[in-house]
Design an enzyme around this catalytic site. Structure first.
Site, PDB file in Angstrom:
ATOM      1  CE1 TYR A   1       3.879  23.375  47.090  1.00 27.31           C
ATOM      2  CE2 TYR A   1       5.778  22.504  45.908  1.00 27.31           C
ATOM      3  CZ  TYR A   1       4.649  22.302  46.664  1.00 27.31           C
ATOM      4  OH  TYR A   1       4.287  21.021  47.015  1.00 27.31           O
TER       5      TYR A   1
ATOM      6  CD  GLN B   1      -2.954  20.177  49.112  1.00 26.19           C
ATOM      7  OE1 GLN B   1      -3.147  19.878  47.943  1.00 26.19           O
ATOM      8  NE2 GLN B   1      -2.469  19.319  49.998  1.00 26.19           N
TER       9      GLN B   1
ATOM     10  CG  ASN C   1       3.930  17.062  42.531  1.00 24.17           C
ATOM     11  OD1 ASN C   1       3.195  17.985  42.183  1.00 24.17           O
ATOM     12  ND2 ASN C   1       3.671  16.325  43.598  1.00 24.17           N
TER      13      ASN C   1
ATOM     14  CB  SER D   1      15.120  18.177  36.578  1.00 29.94           C
ATOM     15  OG  SER D   1      16.311  18.912  36.632  1.00 29.94           O
TER      16      SER D   1
ATOM     17  CD  GLN E   1      19.799  17.899  36.669  1.00 29.71           C
ATOM     18  OE1 GLN E   1      20.337  18.267  37.713  1.00 29.71           O
ATOM     19  NE2 GLN E   1      18.586  18.277  36.340  1.00 29.71           N
TER      20      GLN E   1
ATOM     21  CG  HIS F   1      16.245  16.390  39.971  1.00 28.57           C
ATOM     22  ND1 HIS F   1      15.836  17.059  41.100  1.00 28.57           N
ATOM     23  CD2 HIS F   1      17.384  17.010  39.567  1.00 28.57           C
ATOM     24  CE1 HIS F   1      16.693  18.030  41.379  1.00 28.57           C
ATOM     25  NE2 HIS F   1      17.634  18.020  40.466  1.00 28.57           N
TER      26      HIS F   1
ATOM     27  CD  GLU G   1      16.128  22.378  34.757  1.00 23.11           C
ATOM     28  OE1 GLU G   1      15.762  22.857  35.852  1.00 23.11           O
ATOM     29  OE2 GLU G   1      16.042  21.159  34.501  1.00 23.11           O
ATOM     30  CG  HIS G   2      20.576  22.075  34.640  1.00 23.50           C
ATOM     31  ND1 HIS G   2      19.460  21.303  34.894  1.00 23.50           N
ATOM     32  CD2 HIS G   2      20.665  22.969  35.648  1.00 23.50           C
ATOM     33  CE1 HIS G   2      18.900  21.706  36.018  1.00 23.50           C
ATOM     34  NE2 HIS G   2      19.588  22.726  36.495  1.00 23.50           N
TER      35      HIS G   2
ATOM     36  CG  ASP H   1      20.968  21.622  41.025  1.00 25.82           C
ATOM     37  OD1 ASP H   1      20.423  22.451  40.278  1.00 25.82           O
ATOM     38  OD2 ASP H   1      20.843  20.394  40.886  1.00 25.82           O
TER      39      ASP H   1
ATOM     40  CD  GLU I   1      -2.705  53.975  15.827  1.00 23.06           C
ATOM     41  OE1 GLU I   1      -3.151  54.256  16.966  1.00 23.06           O
ATOM     42  OE2 GLU I   1      -1.743  53.215  15.638  1.00 23.06           O
TER      43      GLU I   1
ATOM     44  CG  HIS J   1      -5.504  58.474  21.706  1.00 26.22           C
ATOM     45  ND1 HIS J   1      -6.734  57.910  21.963  1.00 26.22           N
ATOM     46  CD2 HIS J   1      -4.579  57.661  22.283  1.00 26.22           C
ATOM     47  CE1 HIS J   1      -6.564  56.790  22.660  1.00 26.22           C
ATOM     48  NE2 HIS J   1      -5.262  56.626  22.871  1.00 26.22           N
TER      49      HIS J   1
END
Length: 428
Positions: free
Chosen positions: A124, A186, A209, A233, A255, A258, A322-323, A356, A410, A415
């Site tokens: 995506y 979608q 998003n 972000s 950042q 964003h 994240e960063h 980035d 067990e 087994h």
């Protein structure tokens, strides 16, 4: 930005709270759209593309002619920059490939692991207010290196029904031609379930998003794997008096632009630095085309002064950014003590925007504190591991009794019997 001086440790958790991404409010909407796409396929895609994106499309697949036209329209300077980024990203991700090694765990018992590419992956690529053609490189290149047989890109078209030319140029450059003019919930539904036009995939990658994030989380419950949970972000900067205030301000704003729900945090042990950074942020903010977005993000953000480097490191690992940018004299030593971060940038001349775009590391990273448990996207993200074992008669003779004892303990007698019948055959 909120300025906090020497907060007590019991205040840290509240200070480091992320903005509410509101995903829970979107789940009902996302679920309804996903179910419609699953039932009605292309008809639903057309309906929601018209409803959410304001574009009426009869065909979603991008044609070769559209790709050729886009490639011609991209300027030579941008092409050269993209080629530089491609080269660095390829080098870094090629180096992540590892060969399998056969381990003899005991005489006659061999075990090994083989990495196998995921057959079909969906990427995506956001294309709304900021068309992220760099994300094409970050996702498609490791997918190609891993050996994925089928790579599908979904990215929304603009009001003119066309995809940003740089996105199509980047996709063509890395050898991906199955591109669809689809965005939002979608698009995630199309890749998860498949339609008459869009093939289903086994794993979906890429940022997006709140609607995209909600849709990815929902389809990951049953239908398809995703790269990681994701949110807005974020960047954290750790700095001492050796840092350059204008650099820090630029990194914070890079950042903040964003999205309004992004968050930026500065940790320092210098009160003087905080004041200088605050002035620089105000000055640089006025020059930004996305000033309104960045300004809203700064409302979620913090400038925090702590007493010691040790406290700064502890707060950083609690936050799991994240960063993370470390603008300090002992940047490498401090960086070696970081346990929770998506990607780390060391020194005054390592801006977050390098990661980035073009340094070579991947920019698809865990947010919302998920860096405590998740890694960023890598070549390995596009692969799965299959384990193998081969046991000789001598090996089973040695190992078998341990298996029998454990299986019986067990109460899994079948087994045990799978070993027992073989041991009898060996003895006879």
């Amino acid at each position: 930005m909120q300025k906090i001086l020497y907060p007590k440790k019991e205040q840290w958790q509240q200070l480091l709270e992320r903005p509410d991404n509101g995903l829970e409010d979107l789940f009902d909407t996302a679920k309804g759209v996903l179910q419609d796409v699953q039932r009605n396929k292309d008809a639903a895609l057309k309906k929601y593309t018209r409803m959410f994106d304001g574009v009426t499309l009869e065909e979603f697949a991008v044609t070769k002619e559209e790709i050729d036209e886009a490639c011609l329209s991209v300027g030579s300077d941008l092409k050269e920059a993209i080629l530089t980024a491609k080269s660095n990203i390829e080098k870094f991700h090629e180096a992540q490939r590892v060969s399998s090694k056969v381990i003899e765990t005991m005489p006659g018992v061999q075990c090994w692991q083989r990495s196998v590419a995921i057959d079909k992956v969906g990427l995506y690529i956001p294309g709304g207010t900021a068309p992220l053609f760099s994300t094409v490189l970050m996702l498609a290149l490791p997918a190609k290196i891993a050996g994925c047989k089928e790579i599908v890109i979904c990215t929304p078209a603009g009001a003119d029904g066309k995809i940003n030319p740089a996105i199509l140029y980047s996709a063509n450059l890395v050898g991906v031609s199955r591109i669809f003019k689809l965005g939002g919930i979608q698009a995630i539904g199309a890749m998860a379930y498949g339609t008459e036009t869009v093939p289903s995939v086994s794993k979906i990658f890429g940022p997006g998003n709140r609607f995209v994030t909600a849709a990815k989380q929902l389809v990951s419950i049953k239908e398809v794997a995703i790269d990681m949970p994701a949110g807005p972000s974020e960047v954290m900067v750790m700095a001492d008096e050796s840092a350059e205030p204008s650099f820090i301000a630029a990194d914070l704003l890079s950042q903040a632009e964003h999205g309004a729900d992004s968050q930026v945090v500065l940790l320092t042990n210098s009160e003087a630095l905080i004041d200088e950074v605050e002035k620089e942020v105000a000055a640089q903010l006025e020059l930004l085309p996305r000033k309104d977005v960045a300004e809203k993000a700064l409302g979620n953000s913090r400038l925090i002064v702590l007493k010691t480097e040790a406290e700064m490191l502890e707060m950083c690992n609690d936050y799991a950014p994240e960063h993370l940018i470390i603008s300090m004299r002992d940047d490498e030593e401090i960086g070696s003590k970081v346990t929770n971060a998506g990607s780390v940038f060391l020194g005054n001349y390592s801006p977050e925007s390098a990661g980035d775009y073009a340094s070579g590391t991947n920019h698809t990273l865990p947010t919302q504190g998920y860096a405590k448990a998740y890694s960023g996207v890598s070549t390995d993200s596009f692969m799965k591991k299959i384990t193998y074992q081969k046991i000789t008669q001598a090996g089973l003779t040695k190992l078998g009794p341990s298996i029998e004892i454990m299986a019986e303990a067990e109460q899994l007698i079948a087994h045990k019997n799978a070993v027992t019948v073989r041991l009898k055959k060996i003895k006879n």
